[in-house]
Design an enzyme around this catalytic site. Sequence first.
Site, PDB file in Angstrom:
ATOM      1  N   GLU A 230       1.673 -11.154  27.989  1.00 10.01           N
ATOM      2  CA  GLU A 230       2.427 -10.991  29.232  1.00 10.01           C
ATOM      3  C   GLU A 230       3.888 -10.723  28.897  1.00 10.01           C
ATOM      4  OE1 GLU A 230       2.180 -14.819  31.208  1.00 10.01           O
ATOM      5  OE2 GLU A 230       3.774 -15.649  29.955  1.00 10.01           O
TER       6      GLU A 230
ATOM      7  N   THR B 244       1.727 -20.071  31.528  1.00  7.60           N
ATOM      8  CA  THR B 244       1.038 -19.090  32.363  1.00  7.60           C
ATOM      9  C   THR B 244      -0.060 -18.380  31.572  1.00  7.60           C
ATOM     10  OG1 THR B 244       2.908 -18.720  33.858  1.00  7.60           O
ATOM     11  CG2 THR B 244       1.308 -16.940  33.649  1.00  7.60           C
TER      12      THR B 244
ATOM     13  N   GLY C 256       5.882 -22.261  33.593  1.00  5.01           N
ATOM     14  CA  GLY C 256       6.558 -21.728  32.425  1.00  5.01           C
ATOM     15  C   GLY C 256       5.852 -20.493  31.898  1.00  5.01           C
ATOM     16  N   CYS C 257       6.570 -19.731  31.080  1.00  4.16           N
ATOM     17  CA  CYS C 257       6.019 -18.474  30.571  1.00  4.16           C
ATOM     18  C   CYS C 257       4.846 -18.716  29.629  1.00  4.16           C
ATOM     19  CB  CYS C 257       7.113 -17.656  29.900  1.00  4.16           C
ATOM     20  SG  CYS C 257       8.096 -18.571  28.683  1.00  4.16           S
ATOM     21  N   TYR C 258       5.023 -19.596  28.641  1.00  7.85           N
ATOM     22  CA  TYR C 258       3.906 -19.916  27.744  1.00  7.85           C
ATOM     23  C   TYR C 258       2.709 -20.502  28.510  1.00  7.85           C
ATOM     24  CZ  TYR C 258       6.765 -19.487  23.412  1.00  7.85           C
ATOM     25  OH  TYR C 258       7.525 -19.050  22.355  1.00  7.85           O
TER      26      TYR C 258
END
Length: 334
Positions: free
Chosen positions: A306, A157, A153-155
Amino acid sequence: MLNTLIVGASGYAGAELVSYINRHPHMTITALTVSAQSNDAGKLISDLHPQLKGIVDLPLQPMSDIREFSAGVDVVFLATAHEVSHDLAPQFLAEGCVVFDLSGAFRVNDAEFYQQYYGFTHQHPQLLAQAVYGLAEWSGDKLKEANLIAVPGCYPTAAQLALKPLIDAGMLDLAQWPVINATSGVSGAGRKAALSNSFCEVSLQPYGVFNHRHHPEITTHLGAEVIFTPHLGNFKRGILETITCRLKPGVNRAQVAEVFAAAYASKPLVRLYESGVPALKNVVGLPFCDIGFAVQGEHLIIVAAEDNLLKGAAAQAVQCANIRFGFAETQSLL
């Protein structure tokens, strides 16, 4: 040349995948698909995402049976909802494809996790055990042998890239749980219209307090407890995470810097700040995770930034594919 299929190409992350794969010298796009019920079926990808006009003008084909598209395909990217990936991944694996799944359907090897946080019963425990978690900088040789890669997931990472080197080195006093305050742009909610992510309605606020599905993903793969609070910001894209930790007695700033440098010296998509901390503008539109930190006594604050659609999704998926097939890690990303 690897024949590549992108499923769910109409979304924001899907469009970024299209751009990356289109310019990849070792991959070629065989088709772009959406669900048979999608309102986008039959439209050109470049009509939905005009930045692709004249670059990729392929139609979004409706897919109801994967066998219409799987013949001769080597690689499949699933930019689909978790329940859709759950059903499609086993079918593509059975056809001999290597699958990169951008959803949460295979990120945690615990069937109860899906019942509690995703609201469905996972039907493929054997695939949960086989799936490789694609935190690219830390997945090592596992990626090179994997046929099912669960892109993080983005968070998670940004959180893991910031914390994992220090936890693994035993530098944090984990009796005080790291506190992760994270803010994402509205593109993280996907392209489907909803009042809650309407730009005029969005106001900076926390959500999913104590029950966001990325929380157990972070703790599982870090092997440590954290406090994680996501926030929705009124900007399009990007994630900024401010993480507060306690260092073990005697650990100083120079040692923290050494650990980060050793962890990421050969990792081209993590950029470390010798002084200061990153801002969103430093990473939006780029495939990097930027990390800076400050120390005062035993207190450590790490800031990680990011692009949620890139390092938090599409860029990391392509980075994993590059590692899997032995290409340069940044191929088509830079």
